[in-house]
Design a protein around this motif. Sequence first.
Motif, PDB file in Angstrom:
ATOM      1  N   GLY A  34       4.134  34.747   5.138  1.00 19.45           N
ATOM      2  CA  GLY A  34       3.885  35.042   6.544  1.00 19.45           C
ATOM      3  C   GLY A  34       3.841  33.791   7.396  1.00 19.45           C
ATOM      4  O   GLY A  34       4.339  33.786   8.527  1.00 19.45           O
ATOM      5  N   LEU A  35       3.274  32.710   6.881  1.00 22.76           N
ATOM      6  CA  LEU A  35       3.257  31.446   7.614  1.00 22.76           C
ATOM      7  C   LEU A  35       4.669  30.893   7.777  1.00 22.76           C
ATOM      8  O   LEU A  35       5.021  30.357   8.833  1.00 22.76           O
ATOM      9  CB  LEU A  35       2.359  30.420   6.906  1.00 22.76           C
ATOM     10  CG  LEU A  35       0.857  30.683   6.988  1.00 22.76           C
ATOM     11  CD1 LEU A  35       0.106  29.699   6.099  1.00 22.76           C
ATOM     12  CD2 LEU A  35       0.367  30.611   8.416  1.00 22.76           C
ATOM     13  N   TRP A  36       5.475  31.035   6.738  1.00 26.24           N
ATOM     14  CA  TRP A  36       6.869  30.602   6.817  1.00 26.24           C
ATOM     15  C   TRP A  36       7.599  31.397   7.906  1.00 26.24           C
ATOM     16  O   TRP A  36       8.323  30.835   8.724  1.00 26.24           O
ATOM     17  CB  TRP A  36       7.552  30.797   5.459  1.00 26.24           C
ATOM     18  CG  TRP A  36       9.015  30.553   5.486  1.00 26.24           C
ATOM     19  CD1 TRP A  36       9.657  29.358   5.384  1.00 26.24           C
ATOM     20  CD2 TRP A  36      10.039  31.543   5.646  1.00 26.24           C
ATOM     21  NE1 TRP A  36      11.014  29.542   5.456  1.00 26.24           N
ATOM     22  CE2 TRP A  36      11.274  30.873   5.620  1.00 26.24           C
ATOM     23  CE3 TRP A  36      10.022  32.923   5.795  1.00 26.24           C
ATOM     24  CZ2 TRP A  36      12.484  31.552   5.741  1.00 26.24           C
ATOM     25  CZ3 TRP A  36      11.230  33.595   5.919  1.00 26.24           C
ATOM     26  CH2 TRP A  36      12.441  32.905   5.895  1.00 26.24           C
ATOM     27  N   ALA A  37       7.398  32.702   7.906  1.00 22.22           N
ATOM     28  CA  ALA A  37       8.063  33.556   8.889  1.00 22.22           C
ATOM     29  C   ALA A  37       7.549  33.278  10.295  1.00 22.22           C
ATOM     30  O   ALA A  37       8.324  33.304  11.258  1.00 22.22           O
ATOM     31  CB  ALA A  37       7.860  35.021   8.541  1.00 22.22           C
ATOM     32  N   ALA A  38       6.259  33.002  10.431  1.00 17.21           N
ATOM     33  CA  ALA A  38       5.691  32.699  11.743  1.00 17.21           C
ATOM     34  C   ALA A  38       6.359  31.462  12.326  1.00 17.21           C
ATOM     35  O   ALA A  38       6.632  31.412  13.530  1.00 17.21           O
ATOM     36  CB  ALA A  38       4.181  32.490  11.633  1.00 17.21           C
ATOM     37  N   GLU A  39       6.634  30.495  11.494  1.00 18.70           N
ATOM     38  CA  GLU A  39       7.339  29.286  11.955  1.00 18.70           C
ATOM     39  C   GLU A  39       8.752  29.645  12.417  1.00 18.70           C
ATOM     40  O   GLU A  39       9.214  29.173  13.452  1.00 18.70           O
ATOM     41  CB  GLU A  39       7.401  28.262  10.820  1.00 18.70           C
ATOM     42  CG  GLU A  39       8.049  26.959  11.212  1.00 18.70           C
ATOM     43  CD  GLU A  39       8.070  25.976  10.045  1.00 18.70           C
ATOM     44  OE1 GLU A  39       9.043  25.201   9.978  1.00 18.70           O
ATOM     45  OE2 GLU A  39       7.153  26.002   9.221  1.00 18.70           O
ATOM     46  N   ARG A  40       9.428  30.483  11.643  1.00 18.43           N
ATOM     47  CA  ARG A  40      10.786  30.911  12.014  1.00 18.43           C
ATOM     48  C   ARG A  40      10.784  31.739  13.300  1.00 18.43           C
ATOM     49  O   ARG A  40      11.730  31.701  14.060  1.00 18.43           O
ATOM     50  CB  ARG A  40      11.421  31.754  10.896  1.00 18.43           C
ATOM     51  CG  ARG A  40      11.575  31.078   9.566  1.00 18.43           C
ATOM     52  CD  ARG A  40      12.743  30.143   9.495  1.00 18.43           C
ATOM     53  NE  ARG A  40      14.000  30.743   9.845  1.00 18.43           N
ATOM     54  CZ  ARG A  40      15.089  30.700   9.116  1.00 18.43           C
ATOM     55  NH1 ARG A  40      15.052  30.110   7.941  1.00 18.43           N
ATOM     56  NH2 ARG A  40      16.208  31.228   9.543  1.00 18.43           N
ATOM     57  N   LEU A  41       9.699  32.506  13.504  1.00 18.03           N
ATOM     58  CA  LEU A  41       9.589  33.339  14.707  1.00 18.03           C
ATOM     59  C   LEU A  41       9.197  32.535  15.936  1.00 18.03           C
ATOM     60  O   LEU A  41       9.199  33.048  17.048  1.00 18.03           O
ATOM     61  CB  LEU A  41       8.557  34.455  14.476  1.00 18.03           C
ATOM     62  CG  LEU A  41       8.955  35.539  13.477  1.00 18.03           C
ATOM     63  CD1 LEU A  41       7.762  36.420  13.142  1.00 18.03           C
ATOM     64  CD2 LEU A  41      10.105  36.366  14.013  1.00 18.03           C
ATOM     65  N   GLY A  42       8.814  31.288  15.728  1.00 26.22           N
ATOM     66  CA  GLY A  42       8.442  30.428  16.850  1.00 26.22           C
ATOM     67  C   GLY A  42       7.002  30.587  17.282  1.00 26.22           C
ATOM     68  O   GLY A  42       6.639  30.163  18.381  1.00 26.22           O
ATOM     69  N   LEU A  43       6.171  31.161  16.430  1.00 25.48           N
ATOM     70  CA  LEU A  43       4.745  31.273  16.759  1.00 25.48           C
ATOM     71  C   LEU A  43       4.100  29.900  16.642  1.00 25.48           C
ATOM     72  O   LEU A  43       4.401  29.142  15.716  1.00 25.48           O
ATOM     73  CB  LEU A  43       4.050  32.255  15.818  1.00 25.48           C
ATOM     74  CG  LEU A  43       4.500  33.711  15.904  1.00 25.48           C
ATOM     75  CD1 LEU A  43       3.818  34.533  14.824  1.00 25.48           C
ATOM     76  CD2 LEU A  43       4.182  34.284  17.272  1.00 25.48           C
ATOM     77  N   PRO A  44       3.208  29.571  17.575  1.00 21.83           N
ATOM     78  CA  PRO A  44       2.561  28.262  17.494  1.00 21.83           C
ATOM     79  C   PRO A  44       1.656  28.174  16.263  1.00 21.83           C
ATOM     80  O   PRO A  44       1.029  29.157  15.868  1.00 21.83           O
ATOM     81  CB  PRO A  44       1.749  28.179  18.785  1.00 21.83           C
ATOM     82  CG  PRO A  44       1.575  29.584  19.235  1.00 21.83           C
ATOM     83  CD  PRO A  44       2.754  30.352  18.717  1.00 21.83           C
ATOM     84  N   VAL A  69       8.870  42.633   2.329  1.00 20.29           N
ATOM     85  CA  VAL A  69      10.202  42.126   2.680  1.00 20.29           C
ATOM     86  C   VAL A  69      10.783  42.931   3.834  1.00 20.29           C
ATOM     87  O   VAL A  69      11.379  42.369   4.761  1.00 20.29           O
ATOM     88  CB  VAL A  69      11.137  42.149   1.446  1.00 20.29           C
ATOM     89  CG1 VAL A  69      12.567  41.824   1.832  1.00 20.29           C
ATOM     90  CG2 VAL A  69      10.641  41.180   0.383  1.00 20.29           C
ATOM     91  N   GLY A  70      10.592  44.244   3.817  1.00 23.43           N
ATOM     92  CA  GLY A  70      11.095  45.081   4.901  1.00 23.43           C
ATOM     93  C   GLY A  70      10.444  44.764   6.228  1.00 23.43           C
ATOM     94  O   GLY A  70      11.114  44.684   7.261  1.00 23.43           O
ATOM     95  N   LYS A  71       9.120  44.559   6.216  1.00 26.27           N
ATOM     96  CA  LYS A  71       8.402  44.204   7.448  1.00 26.27           C
ATOM     97  C   LYS A  71       8.909  42.866   7.976  1.00 26.27           C
ATOM     98  O   LYS A  71       9.182  42.714   9.164  1.00 26.27           O
ATOM     99  CB  LYS A  71       6.900  44.124   7.192  1.00 26.27           C
ATOM    100  CG  LYS A  71       6.105  43.647   8.402  1.00 26.27           C
ATOM    101  CD  LYS A  71       4.656  43.434   8.043  1.00 26.27           C
ATOM    102  CE  LYS A  71       3.792  42.879   9.128  1.00 26.27           C
ATOM    103  NZ  LYS A  71       4.224  42.901  10.474  1.00 26.27           N
ATOM    104  N   MET A  72       9.060  41.915   7.084  1.00 26.56           N
ATOM    105  CA  MET A  72       9.505  40.589   7.485  1.00 26.56           C
ATOM    106  C   MET A  72      10.923  40.647   8.050  1.00 26.56           C
ATOM    107  O   MET A  72      11.211  40.026   9.066  1.00 26.56           O
ATOM    108  CB  MET A  72       9.466  39.653   6.277  1.00 26.56           C
ATOM    109  CG  MET A  72       9.556  38.220   6.622  1.00 26.56           C
ATOM    110  SD  MET A  72       8.107  37.642   7.478  1.00 26.56           S
ATOM    111  CE  MET A  72       6.852  37.971   6.275  1.00 26.56           C
ATOM    112  N   ARG A  73      11.773  41.412   7.400  1.00 30.65           N
ATOM    113  CA  ARG A  73      13.160  41.517   7.858  1.00 30.65           C
ATOM    114  C   ARG A  73      13.233  42.153   9.244  1.00 30.65           C
ATOM    115  O   ARG A  73      13.972  41.694  10.108  1.00 30.65           O
ATOM    116  CB  ARG A  73      13.962  42.332   6.850  1.00 30.65           C
ATOM    117  CG  ARG A  73      15.432  42.271   7.088  1.00 30.65           C
ATOM    118  CD  ARG A  73      16.179  42.868   5.930  1.00 30.65           C
ATOM    119  NE  ARG A  73      17.610  42.737   6.185  1.00 30.65           N
ATOM    120  CZ  ARG A  73      18.515  43.427   5.562  1.00 30.65           C
ATOM    121  NH1 ARG A  73      18.170  44.282   4.632  1.00 30.65           N
ATOM    122  NH2 ARG A  73      19.777  43.265   5.850  1.00 30.65           N
TER     123      ARG A  73
END
Length: 91
Positions: A34-44, A69-73
Amino acid sequence: MESFEDRQKGFEAAFQRDQELAFRITARRNRLFGLWAAERLGLPAGDAAEGYAQTVAADFEAPGDDDVVGKMRSDLAEKGIALTEAELRVE
């Protein structure tokens, strides 16, 4: 007979520890994902990223990793970031 019962209790305790450890490992992995995805999503970094990571870590709608995985995608697709399921599973 006591030694058999003691052995049985020992096996039950070991099984319980193993299950708890597996749960903690999965929750930590999901949080880091989730932290990895948050970075990709541009969350501070900080509370926003951590909050998003906690929603991913607590996502246990179905057994296995498919729901995470589905939620992240879908979250990444909403922001226009196209990643395949295989790419997400690698991460």
